[in-house]
Design an enzyme around this catalytic site. Structure first.
Site, PDB file in Angstrom:
ATOM      1  N   LEU A 146       3.867  -0.290  -2.201  1.00 22.38           N
ATOM      2  CA  LEU A 146       3.780   1.310  -0.612  1.00 22.38           C
ATOM      3  C   LEU A 146       3.477   1.359   0.429  1.00 22.38           C
ATOM      4  O   LEU A 146       3.128   0.329   0.893  1.00 22.38           O
ATOM      5  CB  LEU A 146       2.389   2.131  -1.495  1.00 22.38           C
ATOM      6  CG  LEU A 146       2.707   1.871  -3.349  1.00 22.38           C
ATOM      7  CD1 LEU A 146       0.570   2.022  -3.823  1.00 22.38           C
ATOM      8  CD2 LEU A 146       3.390   2.703  -4.265  1.00 22.38           C
ATOM      9  N   ASP A 147       4.333   2.624   1.199  1.00 20.15           N
ATOM     10  CA  ASP A 147       3.568   2.369   2.066  1.00 20.15           C
ATOM     11  C   ASP A 147       2.778   3.116   2.900  1.00 20.15           C
ATOM     12  O   ASP A 147       1.876   2.932   1.974  1.00 20.15           O
ATOM     13  CB  ASP A 147       4.513   3.999   2.800  1.00 20.15           C
ATOM     14  CG  ASP A 147       5.870   3.940   2.362  1.00 20.15           C
ATOM     15  OD1 ASP A 147       6.694   3.505   2.631  1.00 20.15           O
ATOM     16  OD2 ASP A 147       6.495   4.873   2.504  1.00 20.15           O
ATOM     17  N   VAL A 148       2.709   2.374   4.361  1.00 23.18           N
ATOM     18  CA  VAL A 148       1.016   2.330   4.218  1.00 23.18           C
ATOM     19  C   VAL A 148       0.415   3.827   4.207  1.00 23.18           C
ATOM     20  O   VAL A 148      -1.058   3.676   3.710  1.00 23.18           O
ATOM     21  CB  VAL A 148       0.997   2.149   5.964  1.00 23.18           C
ATOM     22  CG1 VAL A 148      -0.544   2.137   6.479  1.00 23.18           C
ATOM     23  CG2 VAL A 148       1.393   0.991   5.711  1.00 23.18           C
ATOM     24  N   THR A 150       0.972   5.847   1.971  1.00 21.15           N
ATOM     25  CA  THR A 150       0.855   6.433   0.500  1.00 21.15           C
ATOM     26  C   THR A 150      -0.614   5.319   0.089  1.00 21.15           C
ATOM     27  O   THR A 150      -0.202   4.480  -0.269  1.00 21.15           O
ATOM     28  CB  THR A 150       1.964   5.952  -0.075  1.00 21.15           C
ATOM     29  OG1 THR A 150       3.502   6.860   0.765  1.00 21.15           O
ATOM     30  CG2 THR A 150       2.216   6.217  -1.239  1.00 21.15           C
TER      31      THR A 150
END
Length: 314
Positions: A146-148, A150
């Site tokens: 997951l993105d930082v 998100t």
């Protein structure tokens, strides 16, 4: 482009190939040595890329046969896992094969060059979860990311068997990943599919984009709730490209609220008191790698996203 010269520091000297004749110096250095344009421009600015023995600006057009001398920086040390407690990171489920976490904002999946903040892998190490899988040490057990910025539910493999099984399941799209996103405006149609290839942005190193010849990328969306200025979507991924949801929704001209990187309205972001994209990994469902049973994990909205929804509904 990957260069035979990439991967180590030191001094390199070579003539400019015919194929790069007339190219900007920073672009030529980027192509020859497998560097990003940003890194190549920094080398030129520092005087570490000489043409025929003289420093030149980035905009200098190189000529075939000119002698290029470049001093490359030493490669960065590989990132390492640092056990670090992460406030707000919650273990949803754990056994000998997998651990499922609810990831807060501001946390990366694993260590990477240039990232000095907390990581899921470091947090798991700090609370005693042993990850026993092959691969690069800093990425052990990571089967998806997951993105930082998100939040939401994420699974990490603890055993070699689980790692292999989950990597295969993600590759063959046997994992159901559902996200909720609040986007600007109202989509037409309210339910649909985006099938558009994604690759690195041609001019911005930190962004991704729909690019001809990119990797196949498929996103399904369904409108759950509409507000005057935005919509709450249920999003299901068939593929798992970096920034996929953010790129696809931005391409539709309905970026995630708060996602300034991909064109969100800063005025609306400020009104909703958001400093990151409204994007949450809501649900993850897959066959347990050991038992073969279907397992499903759901994550509630964190406080900042819940607050933004309340403001939109008022």
């Amino acid at each position: 482009m990957t260069s035979a010269f990439a991967g180590g520091g030191g001094h390199r000297s070579l003539p400019v190939p015919d194929g790069l004749d007339g190219m900007r110096l920073d672009q030529a250095v980027s192509r020859l040595f497998g560097l990003s344009r940003t890194a190549a421009a920094a080398l030129v600015d520092a005087g570490d890329a000489l043409v025929d023995g003289a420093a030149r600006p980035n905009s200098h057009k190189v000529k075939a046969g000119s002698w290029l001398e470049v001093t490359l920086p030493a490669p960065p040390a590989p990132p390492t896992v640092v056990p670090q407690a992460v406030p707000g990171l919650r273990v949803v489920y754990a056994d000998d094969d997998i651990v499922v976490v609810d990831k807060p904002v501001g946390v990366a999946a694993h260590p990477s060059p240039g990232w000095t903040g907390p990581t899921v892998i470091g947090a798991l190490a700090a609370i005693g979860h042993r990850i026993s899988t092959s691969g690069a040490a800093e990425r052990q057990g990571v089967v998806h990311r997951l993105d930082v910025g998100t939040t939401g539910v994420m699974v990490v493999a603890k055993s070699e068997h689980a790692y292999s099984a989950l990597k295969r399941a993600f590759k063959y799209r046997d994992v159901e990943k559902r996200y909720h996103a609040v986007v600007q405006g109202h989509l037409d149609p309210l339910r649909g599919t985006v099938d558009a290839p994604i690759d690195r942005h041609p001019t911005h190193d930190y962004r991704w984009a729909v690019v001809s010849g990119g990797k196949p990328s498929i996103t399904h969306y369904d409108t759950l709730e509409a507000f005057p200025a935005a919509s709450l979507l249920d999003v299901r991924l068939e593929t798992g490209r970096t920034h996929q949801i953010r790129v696809h929704l931005s391409t539709l001209r309905h970026p995630c609220v708060g996602d300034l990187t991909y064109g969100a309205d800063p005025t609306l972001s400020a009104r909703l008191r958001l400093d990151r994209q409204w994007l949450h990994a809501r649900e993850l469902s897959f066959l347990h790698p050991r038992t073969g049973e279907q397992v499903r994990f759901v994550s509630d909205y964190p406080d900042d996203l819940e607050r933004a929804l309340r403001i939109l509904r008022d």
